[in-house]
Scaffold this active site. Sequence first.
Site, PDB file in Angstrom:
ATOM      1  CE  LYS A 275      -9.557   6.882 -77.319  1.00  0.00           C
ATOM      2  NZ  LYS A 275      -9.938   8.181 -77.922  1.00  0.00           N
ATOM      3  NE  ARG A 349     -15.942   8.483 -86.857  1.00  0.00           N
ATOM      4  CZ  ARG A 349     -15.518   9.745 -86.781  1.00  0.00           C
ATOM      5  NH1 ARG A 349     -15.344  10.452 -87.892  1.00  0.00           N
ATOM      6  NH2 ARG A 349     -15.288  10.313 -85.620  1.00  0.00           N
TER       7      ARG A 349
END
Length: 500
Positions: A275, A349
Amino acid sequence: MLNISFYQKSHDSKAAIAFICFENLLLSEEAQAFDQAHGGFLKRALDNNRFKGKKNETLMLTPPSDARSSRIVLLGLGKAEHLTIETLQHAGGTLVTALRPTPDTAVEIHAGSLAANRHKASDVAAHMAFGAQLRHWRFDKYRTTEEADKKPALQSLAVLLPEADLAHKTYEPLEQVAHGVCLARSLISEPPNVLYPASYAERLQELKSLGVKVEILGQEDLEKLGMNALLGVAQGSIREAKVVVLQWMNGPKDQKPLAFVGKGVTFDTGGISLKPSSGMGDMKYDMGGSAIVAGLIRALAGRKAKVNAVGVLGLVENMPSGSAQRPGDVVKSMSGQTIEIIDTDAEGRLVLADALWYAQDRFKPELMIDLATLTGAITFTFGNHYAGLFSNNDPLCAQLTKAGESVGECLWRLPLGEKYDREINSDIADVKNLGPRGKGGSITAAQFLLRFVNNVPWAHLDIAGVTWSEKGLPIADKGATGYGVQLLNQFVLEHYESKG
Ligand code: BES
Ligand code: MN
Ligand code: ZN
């Protein structure tokens, strides 16, 4: 925690006095009595101010010299016919906020026999106290040099009403919910060097004292179970992954448990798909879903709810390193399905894929609800005011939506379907962990989860936008909100608890 009590009459003549007012309405009976005893003091104050008694409006007054109290606060509740539980909680919170800058240590709310809009006086009192309790919480354990006169001084709050005993009974379970909310908030607020999978799991051992069964699965257990999707996320970190299983089995023996599954990424750097550095520190709250599950179990156990509930918390740290997972890797999940990793930042996920599969495989639950700070995209959709709801079951959606509305933690359903499902087919594995970039990111993420729920009635709450509040809320200091604990507590209470 605030020390909360309910009395019929004032116990502390020096405490700050709060009077409640509806919009455009005159003073309550007690306020009128006070007014008369002090030469029309309140009426004069109202004539000289713009205070109308609107929702979250306050008026702070210095009492006349013949009163012993330190302060008088008029607290607006809005229109009587619109009064909701949420408004009451906000009023309690607003009172605490109003008293923040003052040195007052005690306040008494003169609630009288305040019943309005179908709410009993005892409910009114209990929910104001609950809101005050939630607003009072503050994460201050790392402030070592704060000046004493900057610290909030308030320690106790009493609500005065004829039905004090009933109000106390109504409040008792709410205080346990508040403990659950505050547990979630403290976990979320902890810095990521302090709270990592092992320390987090250890911290949850404290739930044992309430009768919760706490199991901690470590590296070897997870390998044996084949949780390679979850382990893949953790492999770049020096912190070992953990899965914590919380069991509160206080319902009928033949009742299938409700399973709550939480994303617990104690820090999300993005991994090799790193990020940008700006704002990365926020990713300490990427374990928010798991904290809500812990808080819910804390609330259920605290109020001895007659229900069978399990929590499965997938705890990992997502770091870049020489041992980190790569984009391009293929992992075999516990379900047997293979997953192609397109982006290591779509890690939540992967954690949930194994945690969900494990929850349904081991517990054969009545239903599963997962909570996760799953996608930034959900914040583009809803801002900070709704959590995204995804499900394979319409009645479950309706129940959750209604429970959320009634406690002011709103959900809004988004679609799932074959067209989205196709978008996560991989060229070389069964599924890939990313759909088309910039297109329906929250939906394709949920669609990915659906492949791991094995047809169990399931709902997914994407709480990325509501877990953290930059500015603070009427019932939460700025920072972790605890969004979801109240909602799920209400959902369980309304639909799955044996009464009596
Ligand atoms: N933890 C983030 C989602 C998130 C973003 C939570 C902002 C709270 C606030 C999640 O793991 C993530 O990184 N999602 C990516 C997905 C992308 C790689 C498709 C995102 O939202 O950018
Ligand atoms: Mn991520
Ligand atoms: Zn994440």
